[in-house]
Write a protein that holds these residues in place. Structure first.
Motif, short mmCIF file in Angstrom:
data_model
loop_
_atom_site.label_atom_id
_atom_site.label_comp_id
_atom_site.label_asym_id
_atom_site.label_seq_id
_atom_site.Cartn_x
_atom_site.Cartn_y
_atom_site.Cartn_z
N GLU A 31 -10.70 66.87 7.49
CA GLU A 31 -10.46 68.30 7.76
C GLU A 31 -9.13 68.51 8.50
OE1 GLU A 31 -13.89 71.15 9.23
OE2 GLU A 31 -12.81 70.38 10.95
N ILE A 32 -8.55 69.69 8.34
CA ILE A 32 -7.43 70.07 9.22
C ILE A 32 -8.00 71.08 10.20
CG2 ILE A 32 -5.11 71.01 9.45
CD1 ILE A 32 -4.49 70.30 6.63
N PHE A 33 -7.93 70.70 11.45
CA PHE A 33 -8.53 71.52 12.50
C PHE A 33 -7.41 72.10 13.37
CE2 PHE A 33 -10.18 71.94 16.81
CZ PHE A 33 -11.35 72.66 16.61
N GLY A 34 -7.50 73.36 13.69
CA GLY A 34 -6.44 74.01 14.48
C GLY A 34 -6.93 74.42 15.86
N PHE A 35 -6.11 74.08 16.83
CA PHE A 35 -6.38 74.50 18.21
C PHE A 35 -5.37 75.61 18.49
CE2 PHE A 35 -7.83 72.21 22.29
CZ PHE A 35 -9.13 72.60 22.05
N LEU A 36 -5.88 76.81 18.59
CA LEU A 36 -4.98 77.96 18.65
C LEU A 36 -5.07 78.61 20.02
CD1 LEU A 36 -3.39 79.84 16.61
CD2 LEU A 36 -5.47 81.14 16.46
N GLY A 37 -3.92 78.76 20.67
CA GLY A 37 -3.97 79.40 21.99
C GLY A 37 -2.59 79.64 22.53
N PRO A 38 -2.49 80.51 23.54
CA PRO A 38 -1.17 80.86 24.11
C PRO A 38 -0.63 79.75 25.01
CG PRO A 38 -2.91 81.98 25.32
CD PRO A 38 -3.58 81.22 24.21
N ASN A 39 0.56 79.97 25.55
CA ASN A 39 1.16 79.01 26.48
C ASN A 39 0.20 78.73 27.62
OD1 ASN A 39 4.26 80.57 25.88
ND2 ASN A 39 3.76 78.49 25.35
N GLY A 40 0.06 77.45 27.94
CA GLY A 40 -0.76 77.08 29.10
C GLY A 40 -2.26 77.11 28.85
N ALA A 41 -2.67 77.26 27.59
CA ALA A 41 -4.11 77.37 27.28
C ALA A 41 -4.85 76.05 27.51
CB ALA A 41 -4.30 77.83 25.84
N GLY A 42 -4.13 74.94 27.42
CA GLY A 42 -4.78 73.63 27.57
C GLY A 42 -4.73 72.80 26.30
N LYS A 43 -3.93 73.21 25.34
CA LYS A 43 -3.87 72.51 24.05
C LYS A 43 -3.30 71.10 24.20
CE LYS A 43 -1.16 75.66 22.21
NZ LYS A 43 -0.93 76.55 23.37
N SER A 44 -2.12 70.99 24.82
CA SER A 44 -1.48 69.67 24.95
C SER A 44 -2.31 68.75 25.85
CB SER A 44 -0.06 69.80 25.52
OG SER A 44 0.75 70.47 24.60
#
Ligand SMILES: Nc1ncnc2c1ncn2[C@@H]1O[C@H](COP(=O)(O)OP(=O)(O)OP(=O)(O)O)[C@@H](O)[C@H]1O
Ligand SMILES: [Mg+2]
Length: 333
Positions: A31-44
């Motif tokens: 699957e291709i899964f996307g983590f979508l969120g604004p700056n500083g959301a905790g993605k990295s």
């Protein structure tokens, strides 16, 4: 077994900031899964935990079936990771960059050359491979970065903001490469982005993350459908009776959700045609004047707005008052 599975994964930095807050996600194989969120959301931060570069404070995470906390080496052998910031050495050629990374990844000498040739082909840099990366365009550098992530033909590829800062045309090209890699190698891909269109185009499933917390997880299509198929945006002349008006509108049969930004009201609906006259009726009975009104189709931006109460990028959103007025002027003109 999932490609990625987390259970209540949390990270509290030394500063006391909870950057990742009980994140539970599942990424199916292929699957291709996307983590979508604004700056500083905790993605990295999440990606760094999943790639074993950072230890979680609590919770569990498994990548390619291995525990990131106790089987870090096995995790690393099965993943590729393309960081948010480029890791290219500009004074080395494209090929030398890949050579260097391949050595760091302990890829055996006998397969290294063939593997690099193959990757240069995939990222379409074969003809420029012997030029210093300093001469590459932004898109070419990104392709080289992605190539680095493919060196050990990983089961799971992590791409942290693969198209950040690239112009729209280059972004489209990178999407094509990501799709190609996914299709050819049946790789599971975990990507982070704050471009809605990117998540929409590439991902089977998306989690919206804000302030370290997952707001919702679903397919892009389902997320958009849940909002109804149309959006009515209107602006009123005074905010005095705004709450009353909103509560009346919420009661209407075709209304799925309502959000406000100052005097601008956004209504998600299954029928704009039915709703617009009703909005005028409600407003008039409360002696509120509608300054302008428009009808659009929902995008993932709208999904984000409805789950977080604000636009993904406040400065760029169509709910921004100034932008909204400009849009209205264009509609009227
Ligand atoms: N090493 C660190 N020490 C303390 N706080 C940190 C550290 N790294 C990140 N943070 C904070 O953790 C939060 C999440 O950061 P993170 O980089 O994970 O966000 P992000 O979603 O990747 O954002 P962006 O879209 O800007 O890349 C932010 O508030 C950030 O300031
Ligand atoms: Mg980031």
């Amino acid at each position: 077994m999932y490609a990625v599975e987390t259970d209540k994964l949390s990270k509290v930095y030394h500063s006391g900031l909870k950057a990742v807050d009980e994140v539970s996600i599942k990424l199916e194989n292929g699957e291709i899964f996307g983590f979508l969120g604004p700056n500083g959301a905790g993605k990295s931060t999440t990606i760094m935990i999943l790639t074993t570069l950072l230890k979680p404070t609590s919770g569990k995470a498994f990548v390619a079936g291995f525990d990131v906390a106790t089987q870090a080496k096995s995790v690393r052998q099965n993943i590729g990771y393309v960081q948010q910031d480029s890791t290219i050495d500009e004074y080395l050629t494209g090929r030398e960059n890949l050579e260097l990374q391949a050595r760091l990844n302990h890829i055996p000498k006998d397969i290294r050359t063939k593997r690099i040739d193959e990757i240069l082909g995939i990222i379409e840099l074969s003809d420029r491979q012997n030029e210093a990366a300093v001469t590459y365009s932004g898109g070419m550098r990104k392709r080289l970065d992605i190539g680095g992530g493919l060196l050990n033909m990983p089961k799971v590829l992590f791409l942290d903001e693969p198209t950040l800062g690239l112009d729209i045309q280059t972004r489209y090209k990178i999407w094509e490469y990501i799709k190609k890699i996914h299709d050819e190698f049946e790789m599971s891909i975990f990507l982070t982005t704050h471009y809605m269109e990117e998540a929409d185009k590439l991902c089977n499933n998306i989690s919206i993350i804000d302030n370290g917390k997952i707001k919702i997880t679903d397919s892009p299509k389902a997320l958009k459908n849940a909002l109804g198929n149309e959006i009515v945006i209107f602006e009123i002349n005074s905010e005095i009776k705004l709450e009353q008006l909103v509560s009346e509108i919420k009661k209407l049969a075709t209304v799925k959700d309502v959000s406000t930004n100052g005097s601008i009201i956004t209504v998600f609906t299954t029928s704009g045609d039915q709703l617009i006259p009703q909005i005028f009726q409600q407003a008039s009975s409360l002696e509120i004047k509608i300054e302008s009104i428009s009808l659009t189709k929902p995008t993932l931006d709208d999904v984000f707005l409805s789950h977080t109460g604000r636009a993904l990028r406040e400065d760029e959103g169509k709910y921004d008052k100034k932008k909204m007025r400009e849009r209205m002027r264009r509609i009227r003109a």
